[in-house]
Write a protein that holds these residues in place. Sequence first.
Motif, short mmCIF file in Angstrom:
data_model
loop_
_atom_site.label_atom_id
_atom_site.label_comp_id
_atom_site.label_asym_id
_atom_site.label_seq_id
_atom_site.Cartn_x
_atom_site.Cartn_y
_atom_site.Cartn_z
N GLU A 448 2.65 -5.49 3.11
CA GLU A 448 2.31 -5.04 4.46
C GLU A 448 0.81 -4.94 4.63
N ALA A 449 0.13 -4.39 3.61
CA ALA A 449 -1.32 -4.24 3.70
C ALA A 449 -2.00 -5.60 3.74
N GLN A 450 -1.54 -6.54 2.93
CA GLN A 450 -2.13 -7.87 2.92
C GLN A 450 -1.87 -8.60 4.23
N GLU A 451 -0.64 -8.46 4.77
CA GLU A 451 -0.33 -9.11 6.04
C GLU A 451 -1.17 -8.56 7.18
N ALA A 452 -1.51 -7.27 7.08
CA ALA A 452 -2.33 -6.65 8.12
C ALA A 452 -3.83 -6.90 7.91
N GLY A 453 -4.16 -7.65 6.86
CA GLY A 453 -5.56 -7.98 6.61
C GLY A 453 -6.36 -6.89 5.95
N ARG A 454 -5.69 -5.88 5.38
CA ARG A 454 -6.42 -4.80 4.73
C ARG A 454 -6.85 -5.22 3.33
N LYS A 455 -7.92 -4.62 2.86
CA LYS A 455 -8.49 -5.00 1.57
C LYS A 455 -8.11 -4.04 0.46
N SER A 456 -7.54 -2.89 0.79
CA SER A 456 -7.20 -1.92 -0.25
C SER A 456 -5.92 -1.20 0.11
N LEU A 457 -5.33 -0.54 -0.89
CA LEU A 457 -4.10 0.23 -0.70
C LEU A 457 -4.33 1.62 -1.25
N LEU A 458 -3.98 2.63 -0.45
CA LEU A 458 -4.17 4.02 -0.85
C LEU A 458 -2.92 4.52 -1.57
N LEU A 459 -3.12 5.01 -2.79
CA LEU A 459 -2.03 5.57 -3.58
C LEU A 459 -2.18 7.08 -3.67
N LEU A 460 -1.06 7.80 -3.58
CA LEU A 460 -1.05 9.24 -3.87
C LEU A 460 -0.47 9.39 -5.27
N VAL A 461 -1.30 9.86 -6.19
CA VAL A 461 -0.94 9.92 -7.60
C VAL A 461 -0.91 11.38 -8.05
N ARG A 462 0.14 11.72 -8.79
CA ARG A 462 0.25 13.10 -9.30
C ARG A 462 0.15 13.09 -10.81
N ARG A 463 -0.67 14.02 -11.30
CA ARG A 463 -0.83 14.23 -12.74
C ARG A 463 -0.66 15.71 -13.02
N SER A 464 0.35 16.05 -13.80
CA SER A 464 0.70 17.46 -14.05
C SER A 464 0.93 18.20 -12.75
N GLY A 465 1.49 17.51 -11.78
CA GLY A 465 1.82 18.12 -10.50
C GLY A 465 0.69 18.12 -9.50
N GLU A 466 -0.55 17.81 -9.93
CA GLU A 466 -1.70 17.83 -9.03
C GLU A 466 -1.86 16.48 -8.34
N PRO A 467 -1.95 16.46 -6.99
CA PRO A 467 -2.06 15.19 -6.27
C PRO A 467 -3.50 14.71 -6.15
N ARG A 468 -3.67 13.40 -6.12
CA ARG A 468 -4.99 12.81 -5.91
C ARG A 468 -4.81 11.45 -5.25
N PHE A 469 -5.63 11.16 -4.26
CA PHE A 469 -5.61 9.85 -3.61
C PHE A 469 -6.53 8.89 -4.35
N VAL A 470 -6.05 7.68 -4.55
CA VAL A 470 -6.85 6.63 -5.18
C VAL A 470 -6.65 5.35 -4.37
N ALA A 471 -7.73 4.72 -3.95
CA ALA A 471 -7.65 3.46 -3.23
C ALA A 471 -7.96 2.31 -4.18
N LEU A 472 -7.03 1.35 -4.27
CA LEU A 472 -7.21 0.19 -5.13
C LEU A 472 -7.35 -1.06 -4.28
N ASN A 473 -8.28 -1.92 -4.65
CA ASN A 473 -8.45 -3.18 -3.95
C ASN A 473 -7.24 -4.08 -4.16
N LEU A 474 -6.88 -4.80 -3.11
CA LEU A 474 -5.75 -5.73 -3.19
C LEU A 474 -6.23 -7.09 -3.65
N PRO A 475 -5.37 -7.84 -4.34
CA PRO A 475 -5.78 -9.19 -4.76
C PRO A 475 -6.03 -10.08 -3.57
N GLU A 476 -6.97 -11.00 -3.71
CA GLU A 476 -7.31 -11.91 -2.61
C GLU A 476 -6.16 -12.84 -2.31
#
Length: 476
Positions: A448-476
Motif C-alpha cells: 500500500e505504501a509503495q502504491e501510494a508513492g511513499r518512501k518509508s513505512l512507520l512501524l510501532l515496535v514494542r520491547r518489554s512492553g514499551e512502544p516505539r515508532f520506527v520509520a524504515l525506508n521502502l525498497p525502490e
Amino acid sequence: MLALISGVMVLAQVLMAQARPESLAPLAEQVSPAVVNITTTTVIEGRTGPQGIVPEGSPFEDFFREFQDRNRGNGDTPRPRRSSALGSGFVISEDGYIVTNNHVIEEADEIEIEFFPGEGQPVQPLPAKVVGTDPTTDIALLKVEAPMPLKFVTFADSDTARVGDWVVAMGNPLGQGFSVSAGIVSARNRELSGSYDDYIQTDAAINRGNSGGPLFNMDGDVVGVNTAILSPNGGSIGIGFSMASNVVSKVVKQLKDFGETRRGWLGVRIQDVTDDVAEAMGLDAAKGALVTDVPDGPAKDAGMLSGDVILSFDGIEVEDTRGLVRTVGNTEVGKTVRVVVYREGKTETLKVTLGRREEAERQASRSGDDKDAPEQTEKQLLGLSVSVLTEELRGELNVPAGTDGLVIMSVDEASEAWEKGLRAGDVITEAGQQKVAAIADLEARIDEAQEAGRKSLLLLVRRSGEPRFVALNLPE
C-alpha cells in the motif's frame, strides 16, 4: 558603506530579539493546568517457569524458578502481575474530555489521570474511561468525572503554522513529571506512512512519556499532538512529530459523537500521475490520481473505470493520491459528490455516493479470513526476519496476553533496521498505523505504501512492553 552594513546587521539582531519571547513562563503558566499525566495499568497473566528471564539450561535457571515459586503463593497457578506505563494528554473541555495517543492507553485495564498541581485542580488522580480510539491517526479520547469544572485548551488552525514558528511541547517525559520544552516548527505536512498523516516536525525535545501531550503555539492553542520521534536510540535528537491539530480535531469530534471514526470511502486503488504517465495519456500536467483498480463499491457503482484519472473531488482539485485519500476520508459518509475524471482525452463528471471506509475494511478482513491458503510463518522483509507470534514465542518473550503482532527473529546488521535499533525479540504490532497479526498484513502495508508513492513505512515496535515508532525506508 561599512557603517550601512553594520547598521543593517544591528537592525537584524534587534528584529530577531524582538521575534523571540523573553520568557515562555507566562505561556507555560497559562496552559499547564490543562496538561495531564496518564498512568495505565495492564494485568499480565502469570506464567510458569523462568521463560524470557534466563536462557534454558542456564545455571541461574533454578534460582529464578525458586524465586517465581515463592511469588506464586500457595496455589500452583502463577500470580498475575501488573504492568504500568506513562504518557501525557490534555483537557479539551471543562466537563473532562481528554485527548492523548491511542498507543498510550491501548489494551490498558485501568487509566488514571494526574492533573497539574494548582488551585482549583483535582488533587488526587482520577480514573478515566475510553470514549473512542482511532489507531489510524493514533488518537484516543478519554473522559473523567471531576468534582469541579476543569481548565482546558483549544485547538489552533494547524494550517496557519509556519516553518520557523515557535512551539512548546508539554508532558511527562521519561516519567519525570510535568515538563516544558521549546523549539520551532521544523517542517510541515510530514508523512510517516499512514494514509491520513499530516505531521508537524519540531525540534522541541520529545521523549518517551511525552506521547499524547500537546504542542502549543505562542497563543496557547494546541497546534499538534506529540506522537513520534526519529531516533537511533529511543531518545530525542531533535526530530519529533506531532499530528496536526486540524486532523486531530476532526477525529476527536467523531469519537465524541459516535465513539468511533466514520470516514468516507470511494472504493478505488490509485497511484500518483508521473510526468511520463501524464505525457502518455495526453494530460497537460502530472497531477491527479490514476485509478489502477475499481473493486465492488461506490466508484464502480458510479461507472468509474480503471485508467481514469481523478482530477477533482467534490469541487476540490486533486493534486496527488495523498490529497485525494485525505479529502475523501474527511467527507461525510453517504454524501453524493461530483467526481471529475479524465478518460480517453476528455473529462467526464460522475456522481458517487460515498460508503464508509471502516465498514469496507471490516468486510475485506472477513473475506480474507475465509481463505484456506496456509499462512506463512517466517519471512525476510525490510532487513528483518519476522515470524508470527505463536503461544510458544509469547511465553519465551514474556509478551502480554492480548498483544498481537510479528516477532523479529533476526536483523540484518548491514540494514537500516539495525542502525535504528531494532533487535531480535522486538514485536511489531502496527505498520502504517494499522495492526499487523500476520506476515500478509505487513506485506499488504508495504504494498500500500509503495502504491501510494511513499518512501518509508512507520512501524510501532514494542520491547518489554514499551512502544516505539520506527520509520524504515521502502525498497525502490
